[in-house]
Design a protein around this motif. Sequence first.
Motif, short mmCIF file in Angstrom:
data_model
loop_
_atom_site.label_atom_id
_atom_site.label_comp_id
_atom_site.label_asym_id
_atom_site.label_seq_id
_atom_site.Cartn_x
_atom_site.Cartn_y
_atom_site.Cartn_z
N LEU A 93 -22.85 15.70 17.64
CA LEU A 93 -21.50 16.17 17.40
C LEU A 93 -20.63 15.86 18.61
N SER A 94 -19.38 15.52 18.35
CA SER A 94 -18.47 15.19 19.45
C SER A 94 -17.77 16.42 20.01
N GLU A 95 -17.78 17.54 19.24
CA GLU A 95 -17.11 18.75 19.70
C GLU A 95 -17.78 19.30 20.96
N GLU A 96 -16.98 19.88 21.82
CA GLU A 96 -17.50 20.44 23.07
C GLU A 96 -18.27 21.73 22.80
N PHE A 97 -19.46 21.82 23.33
CA PHE A 97 -20.27 23.03 23.18
C PHE A 97 -19.76 24.09 24.14
N PRO A 98 -19.74 25.38 23.74
CA PRO A 98 -19.28 26.44 24.64
C PRO A 98 -20.03 26.42 25.98
N ASP A 99 -19.32 26.74 27.04
CA ASP A 99 -19.92 26.75 28.38
C ASP A 99 -20.75 28.02 28.54
N TYR A 100 -21.94 27.98 27.96
CA TYR A 100 -22.78 29.17 27.96
C TYR A 100 -23.34 29.48 29.35
N ARG A 101 -23.51 28.45 30.17
CA ARG A 101 -24.06 28.70 31.51
C ARG A 101 -23.08 29.53 32.35
N LEU A 102 -21.78 29.24 32.22
CA LEU A 102 -20.79 30.03 32.93
C LEU A 102 -20.79 31.47 32.44
N MET A 103 -20.94 31.63 31.12
CA MET A 103 -20.98 32.98 30.55
C MET A 103 -22.20 33.75 31.07
N LEU A 104 -23.36 33.09 31.10
CA LEU A 104 -24.57 33.75 31.60
C LEU A 104 -24.42 34.13 33.08
N ALA A 105 -23.81 33.22 33.85
CA ALA A 105 -23.66 33.48 35.27
C ALA A 105 -22.69 34.62 35.55
#
Length: 356
Positions: free
Chosen positions: A229-241
């Motif tokens: 998929l070309s859509e950007e995946f949510p920045d989950y690493r920033l959320m976890l941090a």
Amino acid sequence: MPNSELMPIGVFARRTGLTASALRFYADSGLLPPVEVDPVSGYRYYGAEQVARAAALRQLREIAMPLTAVEVVLDAEPAQASRLIDEHVAKVLGDAAAVQQKAASIKSSLTDVPSLPIAALKGPVLADAIEQVLTATAREPGMPVLGALRVEATQEAITLTATDRYRLATRTLVPAEAAAATWAATVDGDELRAAVAEIRRSALVRIEATPHGFWLRMAGREDRHCLLLSEEFPDYRLMLASLPEATTRVTVSKDLLLRILEEHPGERITLRVTHHGRNLLAMEAEPPGVPLRATMTGQDLQISFELTTLYPAVSTAIGPDVMLDLRGPNQPVTIRSADRGDLTTLAMPIKPDHSA
């Protein structure tokens, strides 16, 4: 002359949703002959009792059922008709999957760019990980990324992540062979689901990347191709941090917790974690809460969840005991195995008044 209870072909067409030309075709094929044909004018007349058969015929043709099969279904008993429809749908889906895979192979051959070897993983382990992480996906129009799987590869590990905004699941796998390249992409979740059965039966699965997808290479089995998929995946690493430290930690038997969730009568459930002289996890509900022994450290806390959010997060945890890291009634809870940390799920609570 036809009697007044019969309908001319135009009226019957409007009643059934079939065109006049389609009715003539079905009459000539013997599927839906008119009750009466005027010998002089050739006009065709249909009876009210034929409306249901005509509507069923139209619906069966709308799912691309061949005429020969349509005739059998129309004349069959309900149980047999249902079985025949299921068999037809299974064949259509199988044919569609085969066409999709063939199309992917053709598109891949159109480019001069060779596939890039990424990693090799044990098939059964990869299949389990895909199924576990994909529980945190959702189908939402206009946001296909919420139904997708993020795959990230380094030389040391392969990380799979998915989120539907209310849950986030991530699992890290150690490759059977060191990853050949650092790579990351967002993969169509439905195509991965369709490939899980073949992945599970393969001792070793090699992942190779292409510009618009990746190949799952399996010895002795047909290779599977999944779209990116070309859509950007949510920045989950920033959320976890950015998550605050847990204020309460609970370790509890996975099976016992699941049993309570399964027997809970409502759509929402409240966990009331309290010491009261002993470590105790209480499930607040109507009827009154059921105490559940647990190991607890930290502050007393009450937190509420939608059952459809909490149950999958607990059920996919690895091992006999689950650990819940709680941060407050309005902060995500981290759920993972008490003794293995390679699968982690975050679940969003709801407000104590049960509003979203």
